[in-house]
Design a protein around this motif. Sequence first.
Motif, PDB file in Angstrom:
ATOM      1  N   GLY A 159      28.257 -46.542  13.692  1.00  0.00           N
ATOM      2  CA  GLY A 159      28.196 -47.953  14.008  1.00  0.00           C
ATOM      3  C   GLY A 159      26.856 -48.520  13.573  1.00  0.00           C
ATOM      4  O   GLY A 159      26.237 -48.034  12.625  1.00  0.00           O
ATOM      5  N   ASP A 160      26.390 -49.533  14.282  1.00  0.00           N
ATOM      6  CA  ASP A 160      25.097 -50.126  13.974  1.00  0.00           C
ATOM      7  C   ASP A 160      24.362 -50.385  15.283  1.00  0.00           C
ATOM      8  O   ASP A 160      24.936 -50.283  16.359  1.00  0.00           O
ATOM      9  N   LYS A 161      23.089 -50.693  15.182  1.00  0.00           N
ATOM     10  CA  LYS A 161      22.260 -50.893  16.373  1.00  0.00           C
ATOM     11  C   LYS A 161      22.011 -52.362  16.679  1.00  0.00           C
ATOM     12  O   LYS A 161      21.107 -52.708  17.434  1.00  0.00           O
ATOM     13  N   THR A 162      22.872 -53.223  16.112  1.00  0.00           N
ATOM     14  CA  THR A 162      22.774 -54.653  16.376  1.00  0.00           C
ATOM     15  C   THR A 162      23.972 -55.180  17.151  1.00  0.00           C
ATOM     16  O   THR A 162      23.821 -55.888  18.146  1.00  0.00           O
ATOM     17  N   ASN A 163      25.180 -54.790  16.707  1.00  0.00           N
ATOM     18  CA  ASN A 163      26.409 -55.352  17.272  1.00  0.00           C
ATOM     19  C   ASN A 163      27.238 -54.330  18.049  1.00  0.00           C
ATOM     20  O   ASN A 163      27.652 -54.581  19.175  1.00  0.00           O
ATOM     21  N   PHE A 164      27.476 -53.172  17.438  1.00  0.00           N
ATOM     22  CA  PHE A 164      28.319 -52.153  18.091  1.00  0.00           C
ATOM     23  C   PHE A 164      27.948 -50.771  17.561  1.00  0.00           C
ATOM     24  O   PHE A 164      28.050 -50.508  16.363  1.00  0.00           O
ATOM     25  N   GLY A 165      27.513 -49.912  18.456  1.00  0.00           N
ATOM     26  CA  GLY A 165      27.167 -48.553  18.084  1.00  0.00           C
ATOM     27  C   GLY A 165      27.790 -47.539  19.022  1.00  0.00           C
ATOM     28  O   GLY A 165      28.483 -47.903  19.985  1.00  0.00           O
ATOM     29  N   THR A 166      27.550 -46.266  18.759  1.00  0.00           N
ATOM     30  CA  THR A 166      28.062 -45.182  19.588  1.00  0.00           C
ATOM     31  C   THR A 166      26.980 -44.120  19.739  1.00  0.00           C
ATOM     32  O   THR A 166      26.156 -43.910  18.850  1.00  0.00           O
ATOM     33  N   LEU A 184      29.733 -48.707  27.453  1.00  0.00           N
ATOM     34  CA  LEU A 184      28.424 -48.876  28.078  1.00  0.00           C
ATOM     35  C   LEU A 184      27.770 -50.127  27.479  1.00  0.00           C
ATOM     36  O   LEU A 184      26.885 -50.040  26.614  1.00  0.00           O
ATOM     37  N   PRO A 185      28.201 -51.316  27.893  1.00  0.00           N
ATOM     38  CA  PRO A 185      27.678 -52.552  27.307  1.00  0.00           C
ATOM     39  C   PRO A 185      26.175 -52.711  27.533  1.00  0.00           C
ATOM     40  O   PRO A 185      25.635 -52.296  28.566  1.00  0.00           O
ATOM     41  N   THR A 186      25.529 -53.329  26.576  1.00  0.00           N
ATOM     42  CA  THR A 186      24.080 -53.448  26.613  1.00  0.00           C
ATOM     43  C   THR A 186      23.656 -54.711  25.862  1.00  0.00           C
ATOM     44  O   THR A 186      24.428 -55.250  25.070  1.00  0.00           O
ATOM     45  N   THR A 187      22.433 -55.160  26.109  1.00  0.00           N
ATOM     46  CA  THR A 187      21.861 -56.238  25.295  1.00  0.00           C
ATOM     47  C   THR A 187      20.948 -55.683  24.214  1.00  0.00           C
ATOM     48  O   THR A 187      20.491 -56.431  23.353  1.00  0.00           O
ATOM     49  N   SER A 188      20.683 -54.366  24.242  1.00  0.00           N
ATOM     50  CA  SER A 188      19.850 -53.737  23.218  1.00  0.00           C
ATOM     51  C   SER A 188      20.376 -52.337  22.938  1.00  0.00           C
ATOM     52  O   SER A 188      20.099 -51.399  23.697  1.00  0.00           O
ATOM     53  N   ILE A 189      21.141 -52.212  21.872  1.00  0.00           N
ATOM     54  CA  ILE A 189      21.670 -50.898  21.495  1.00  0.00           C
ATOM     55  C   ILE A 189      20.523 -49.941  21.173  1.00  0.00           C
ATOM     56  O   ILE A 189      20.568 -48.759  21.534  1.00  0.00           O
ATOM     57  N   LYS A 190      19.482 -50.434  20.527  1.00  0.00           N
ATOM     58  CA  LYS A 190      18.347 -49.572  20.173  1.00  0.00           C
ATOM     59  C   LYS A 190      17.696 -48.970  21.416  1.00  0.00           C
ATOM     60  O   LYS A 190      17.420 -47.772  21.469  1.00  0.00           O
ATOM     61  N   TYR A 228      26.871 -56.968  24.261  1.00  0.00           N
ATOM     62  CA  TYR A 228      27.827 -57.907  24.836  1.00  0.00           C
ATOM     63  C   TYR A 228      27.418 -59.370  24.661  1.00  0.00           C
ATOM     64  O   TYR A 228      28.154 -60.276  25.064  1.00  0.00           O
ATOM     65  N   GLU A 229      26.270 -59.597  24.019  1.00  0.00           N
ATOM     66  CA  GLU A 229      25.918 -60.963  23.645  1.00  0.00           C
ATOM     67  C   GLU A 229      26.546 -61.360  22.309  1.00  0.00           C
ATOM     68  O   GLU A 229      26.718 -62.545  22.018  1.00  0.00           O
ATOM     69  N   THR A 230      26.888 -60.353  21.493  1.00  0.00           N
ATOM     70  CA  THR A 230      27.495 -60.637  20.185  1.00  0.00           C
ATOM     71  C   THR A 230      28.900 -60.068  20.068  1.00  0.00           C
ATOM     72  O   THR A 230      29.737 -60.628  19.370  1.00  0.00           O
ATOM     73  N   ARG A 231      29.175 -58.948  20.714  1.00  0.00           N
ATOM     74  CA  ARG A 231      30.508 -58.340  20.721  1.00  0.00           C
ATOM     75  C   ARG A 231      31.131 -58.666  22.074  1.00  0.00           C
ATOM     76  O   ARG A 231      31.002 -57.909  23.025  1.00  0.00           O
TER      77      ARG A 231
END
Length: 225
Positions: free
Chosen positions: A162-169, A139-145, A182-185
């Motif tokens: 994971g983390d809320k900046t690059n890759f989380g679950t 579920l790619p996003t520009t804001s994990i938070k 998907y801007e960083t990963r």
Amino acid sequence: MIIRELSLYTNKLELEKEFYSHTLGFDLIKQSNDSFSLKIGRSKLTFLKSSKANKYHYCFLIPSNKLDEAMSWLSKRVKILDIERGRKTQRFETWNADSFYFYDASGNVAEFIVRHDLENQSNKPFSIEDVICINEIGLPTTSIKKTNALLKKEIGSDFWKGDKTNFGTNGTQEGLFLLPNYETRIKWFPTNLRVEPTPFKAVIESNSVLYDFEFLNEDIIINKK
């Protein structure tokens, strides 16, 4: 969380049907000119005809003691992706999980994963019937938070690891949304496939409640069934 149903779009419908129902041997439970559906353990996987090539990453859960046996079984039917200098499996220490990867007929990155914290061992020789469920969907996003907060609010599912900046679950070991920024990963591990917000539909069970879930044009649409 459990992924009860997952519907993906493909411009290679017949090739996907051949791949999943004949090459891998999943039960074909419904088909038409525009779609087909397969029984994947306790889940249902549907492919919908599209004029556009859509690329996904998704994952199947298998018994926790069957990684090597499943890889041997699958390698006779499809190429297992090389991760690094001939290594085919990936260890995830913080997840207590191991997995391997392959491409489906549309070029999506598919994965078999074992989660050692789950009590789902099998004593019989591995077969396609041992696949337990669809376990993950990207579920790619520009804001994990923001995405995580929406999922928490709408279906009551929590951030997992994971983390809320690059890759989380988000979800549980029984079912997870993968949340790459998907801007960083920019690529799906372990491939060069670009991470993009491609549309899909799903039926999600969270806290014993079923939800219709749609990801479209980067919007998440959720309705209680």
